[in-house]
Design a protein around this motif. Structure first.
Motif, PDB file in Angstrom:
ATOM      1  N   GLY A  93       2.374   3.194   5.053  1.00  0.00           N
ATOM      2  CA  GLY A  93       1.316   4.134   4.724  1.00  0.00           C
ATOM      3  C   GLY A  93       1.822   5.460   4.216  1.00  0.00           C
ATOM      4  N   ASN A 602      -0.674   2.042  10.261  1.00  0.00           N
ATOM      5  CA  ASN A 602      -0.966   1.412   8.972  1.00  0.00           C
ATOM      6  C   ASN A 602      -0.757  -0.102   9.037  1.00  0.00           C
ATOM      7  OD1 ASN A 602      -1.660   2.109   6.081  1.00  0.00           O
ATOM      8  ND2 ASN A 602       0.167   0.866   5.754  1.00  0.00           N
ATOM      9  N   LYS A 603       0.327  -0.518   9.652  1.00  0.00           N
ATOM     10  CA  LYS A 603       0.586  -1.952   9.755  1.00  0.00           C
ATOM     11  C   LYS A 603      -0.385  -2.622  10.720  1.00  0.00           C
ATOM     12  CE  LYS A 603       5.418  -2.022   8.324  1.00  0.00           C
ATOM     13  NZ  LYS A 603       6.792  -2.477   8.626  1.00  0.00           N
ATOM     14  N   LYS A 606      -3.498  -3.113   8.748  1.00  0.00           N
ATOM     15  CA  LYS A 606      -3.328  -4.063   7.646  1.00  0.00           C
ATOM     16  C   LYS A 606      -3.123  -5.500   8.134  1.00  0.00           C
ATOM     17  CE  LYS A 606      -0.934  -4.260   3.189  1.00  0.00           C
ATOM     18  NZ  LYS A 606       0.062  -3.581   2.328  1.00  0.00           N
TER      19      LYS A 606
END
Length: 620
Positions: A93, A602-603, A606
Motif C-alpha cells: 500500500g 493493505n494485505k 486485499k
C-alpha cells in the motif's frame, strides 16, 4: 544556486513510527538497531548502516520516507530489479515508482509529475542517472525527504562490486546539505566502512553496525574432487526441489554446469554478462517467480535479489575475497530458515587466482591488495577453527566459542605437523630451479616425490634428482593438499601462464627448519558433499505439526495462483514464514489474521478473505 524547496525538520515520534510498522508492514516491534536508525534519519541525521542480508535494512529508510514530508530518493544499482522493488512496496500500500533507461518517454513524464506533486513516497534511481543535468534539475524542483544509497559498498574503489557511478554520489551532500542521507550495505570491513564514509562525505554520520552473524546459514568448504558430481550429491541429498544459486568463475563453466544439472533432472538456468540482456532478464524473472529453480551464475548475478527462500548458495570456484564470499552466501536464507553455504575448493583454484592477480590491471599496490584479499579467503578455507568465528573476525567481530553450525564444528578436521612434507616439496622446487634451471607446476613436483616414472619424468631425467621417490608416505591427493596449503601460507608461489611453482622469501625459513608448518587434514567423511547435521540455532521459527503441512501447502498453492495472475514473485504477496504461521495458528477471522506478524493492513484488506476461504476449504 539551485532553488531547492526548503527542508523541513521532523521530530521523531516512536508511537507514530510503530504505527507505520504495524499498519504497513505488519510487524509489532523493531529488530536490533532499526529503531535507532529510523530515529536518526527521521530527525534529519545522516547514517551509515551495516546490516546483514535479511536483517531488515530497507525498513530503515522506508519508514522515515513515510514519516518525513516529501519524497525519498533511493539510489539503487539494480535497474533489472527496480520493478520488483516497486511492486513489493505497492503490495504494502506504499506509493513508489522508478525512473531508468528502460522506460519510454510518456512513462517517464508520468513518474516525474507524480514525483514533483508528491503523489509517491519513494522514487528509485540508478546512480548513473545522477550524472544527468536533467535529472539533477528535476530533483532540485522537488521536496526530497531523504536520500537512501543502497548497496553502498559499490563505492569502495577496489571492492567486489565497485561501480564508478557511485563515486559521484558525494555531490548529494554538496547540492542538498540539509537532506538526510542513509547509506546501507550488508558487507564492509572496518577499512571499507571508512572508505564509504569518506567517498560519500558521510564522515559525520552515525555508524550503525549490526552483527554479521547469520546463524541459520551452515558454512561448509570441501576439498574439490569432481565438483559437479559433489554439487549434484549436495542438491539430491539435502536440497531436492529447493531454490539456490551456484556461482562459477567463468561463463563457460556457468553454461556447462547449468546444462549438467538440467540433464540430471534439476531445473537450472544460466546467468552471466555474455548473455544478451533479454535472456538475463527472463532468467532472473523466472528465478524470482518460480519455485525450486537453480541459478548458475557468475558474480554478475545476485546483488539486490530479495528472494527469501533461497536454501543454498554453492561455489564451484574460489571467491576472490571474504567480502565477496560473505555477500554471495548471504543471499541464502533471508527468511531465517536453515540454509547452506557450500564451497568446493582445490589447488587449481589457488593457482588460478594467483595468476589472475599477477596479470591484473593496476599498480603493485593494487595487486598487493588483491593478494591480501585472497590470503584472507585462503585462511578461511584452510582454518581448523570455527569458520563462522573466522568469518566474523574478518569483519572485526568476535564470537564466543564454537558456532555448532559449520563443518569444522560439526566434523572437526585434524591438524598435523607438515614441516617435513613442506621441506620435501620445497626442496624439490629448489632442485628443479637450481640444479636444472627448470620450473614446473605442482603435478610434476608431486610425481617426482612419489617416484613415478612418467614420460615427462623420463624426458627431463628427473629420476636422477635426490628427491625422487622420497615422498611415498603421502598419497597424490595429500601432496596436492600440501601444495595448496603452502600456497595459502605464502611459503610457495606460482608464476607464468602455466602456474609454475617458485619459492618465496619465507621458503628458506622452512628449508632451514626454523619455521614449523602446521597443516589441516580433512576428515575422510568430509571428502564428499555429505549431509551435515543442522544446528539447534538453525531451527525453523515456526515448526509445523504434521497435520499443518497440508494447510501450509494449500496456502502456497493459492499464493502461486495469485502471483501468476499479478505477474509478481510469490514472496511479494507473503513470505513462506508468514504462511507457515497462518497454517500453525489457523485464524478464524480477519482480526486474528491481522495479528500475525507480516500481515499489514493493505494485505489484510486485499487477501484476508481469500486466505480465510482457503483455510475453510482445507478444513483448517
Amino acid at each position: 544556486m539551485p532553488s531547492t524547496p526548503a527542508h523541513t525538520e521532523t521530530s521523531f515520534d516512536l508511537e507514530q513510527a510503530l504505527g507505520v510498522l504495524r499498519k504497513v508492514f505488519g510487524y509489532e516491534s523493531f529488530r536490533g538497531s532499526q529503531q535507532e536508525i529510523i530515529e536518526q534519519v527521521t530527525s534529519g541525521g545522516d547514517a551509515l548502516v551495516l546490516m546483514p542480508t535479511g536483517g531488515g535494512k530497507s525498513l530503515c529508510y522506508q519508514i522515515p520516507a513515510l514519516l518525513r514530508p516529501g519524497v525519498a530518493v533511493v539510489i539503487s544499482p539494480l535497474i533489472a530489479l527496480m520493478q520488483d522493488q516497486v511492486d513489493a512496496l505497492t503490495a504494502l500500500g506504499v506509493s513508489a515508482a522508478f525512473l531508468n533507461s528502460t522506460q519510454d518517454l510518456d512513462t517517464r513524464r508520468r513518474v516525474e509529475t507524480a514525483f514533483l506533486e508528491e503523489k509517491i513516497d519513494l522514487l528509485y534511481l540508478a546512480p548513473e542517472s545522477l550524472r544527468s543535468e536533467y535529472t539533477l534539475r528535476l530533483l532540485e524542483r522537488a521536496r526530497i525527504s531523504l536520500f537512501a544509497i543502497d548497496e553502498a559498498h559499490c563505492v569502495a574503489q577496489w571492492g567486489h562490486d565497485f561501480r564508478p557511478d557511485y563515486l559521484a554520489l558525494s555531490m548529494l551532500h554538496e547540492r542538498w546539505p540539509s537532506v538526510p542521507r542513509i547509506a546501507l550495505t550488508a558487507t564492509a570491513t572496518q577499512a571499507t566502512q571508512a572508505e564509504i564514509a569518506t567517498r560519500l562525505q558521510l564522515t559525520e554520520a552515525r555508524h550503525f553496525v549490526s552483527s554479521f552473524d547469520r546463524p541459520n546459514i551452515q558454512y561448509r568448504i570441501v576439498a574439490k574432487a569432481e565438483p559437479k558430481k559433489q554439487l549434484l550429491d549436495l542438491l539430491r541429498t539435502e536440497h531436492a526441489g529447493d531454490a539456490g544459486v551456484v556461482y562459477c568463475l567463468s561463463r563457460a563453466s556457468v553454461e556447462k554446469t547449468a546444462e549438467f544439472l538440467t540433464e540430471q533432472g534439476i531445473p537450472a538456468l544460466p546467468y552471466h554478462a555474455g548473455l544478451d540482456a533479454g535472456t538475463r532478464a527472463r532468467n532472473q524473472a523466472r528465478f524470482l517467480r518460480e519455485d525450486g529453480l537453480v541459478m548458475v551464475a557468475t558474480i554478475a548475478f545476485g546483488m539486490g535479489i530479495d528472494k527469501p527462500d533461497v536454501r543454498f548458495v554453492a561455489h564451484l570456484d574460489l571467491p576472490k575475497s571474504v567480502e565477496g564470499y560473505y555477500q554471495e552466501t548471504g543471499r541464502a536464507g533471508r527468511d531465517g530458515q536453515p540454509s547452506t553455504a557450500w564451497l568446493a575448493y582445490g589447488l587449481q583454484d589457488v593457482v588460478q587466482q594467483r595468476k589472475l592477480i599477477d596479470s591484473s590491471e593496476g599498480d603493485l599496490a593494487h595487486r598487493r591488495k588483491l593478494g591480501t584479499h585472497l590470503d584472507a579467503m585462503l585462511a578461511l578455507c584452510e582454518t581448523v577453527e570455527c569458520r563462522r568465528a573466522r568469518l566474523l573476525a574478518y569483519f572485526g567481530q568476535e564470537q564466543a566459542g564454537q558456532c555448532g553450525n559449520c563443518d569444522t564444528c560439526l566434523s572437526p578436521p585434524e591438524s598435523w605437523d607438515g614441516t617435513v612434507a613442506a621441506q620435501k616439496l620445497l626442496s624439490t622446487v629448489w632442485r628443479l630451479a637450481n640444479e636444472r634451471g627448470q620450473k614446473f607446476g605442482a603435478g610434476q613436483a608431486i610425481d617426482i616425490l612419489l617416484g613415478k616414472v612418467t614420460p615427462k619424468v623420463t624426458q627431463f631425467r628427473h629420476e636422477e634428482l635426490k628427491v625422487f621417490g622420497i615422498g611415498g608416505e603421502l598419497r597424490d591427493v595429500e601432496w596436492r593438499g600440501v601444495v595448496r596449503q603452502l600456497l595459502a601460507q605464502g611459503l610457495l608461489a606460482v608464476e607464468g601462464e602455466y602456474g609454475a611453482l617458485v619459492l618465496t622469501e619465507s621458503s628458506d625459513e622452512v628449508l632451514r627448519g626454523s619455521r614449523p608448518v602446521p597443516m589441516r587434514r580433512e576428515p575422510e567423511k568430509a571428502a564428499r558433499a555429505g549431509k551435515a547435521a543442522k544446528s539447534p540455532k538453525a531451527k525453523a521459527p515456526v515448526d509445523l505439526a504434521p497435520e499443518d503441512v497440508p494447510v501450509f501447502e494449500g496456502l502456497r498453492a493459492w499464493r502461486a495462483v495469485i502471483a501468476k495472475e499479478q505477474g509478481i514473485p510469490a514472496y511479494i504477496i507473503f513470505h513462506d514464514s508468514v504462511l507457515r504461521q497462518i497454517a500453525a495458528d489457523k485464524p478464524a477471522d480477519l482480526a486474528a489474521l491481522g495479528s500475525i506478524s507480516g500481515v499489514g493492513e493493505n494485505k489484510l484488506a486485499k487477501y484476508g478473505e481469500q486466505i480465510l476461504d482457503v483455510l475453510r476449504a482445507i478444513g483448517a
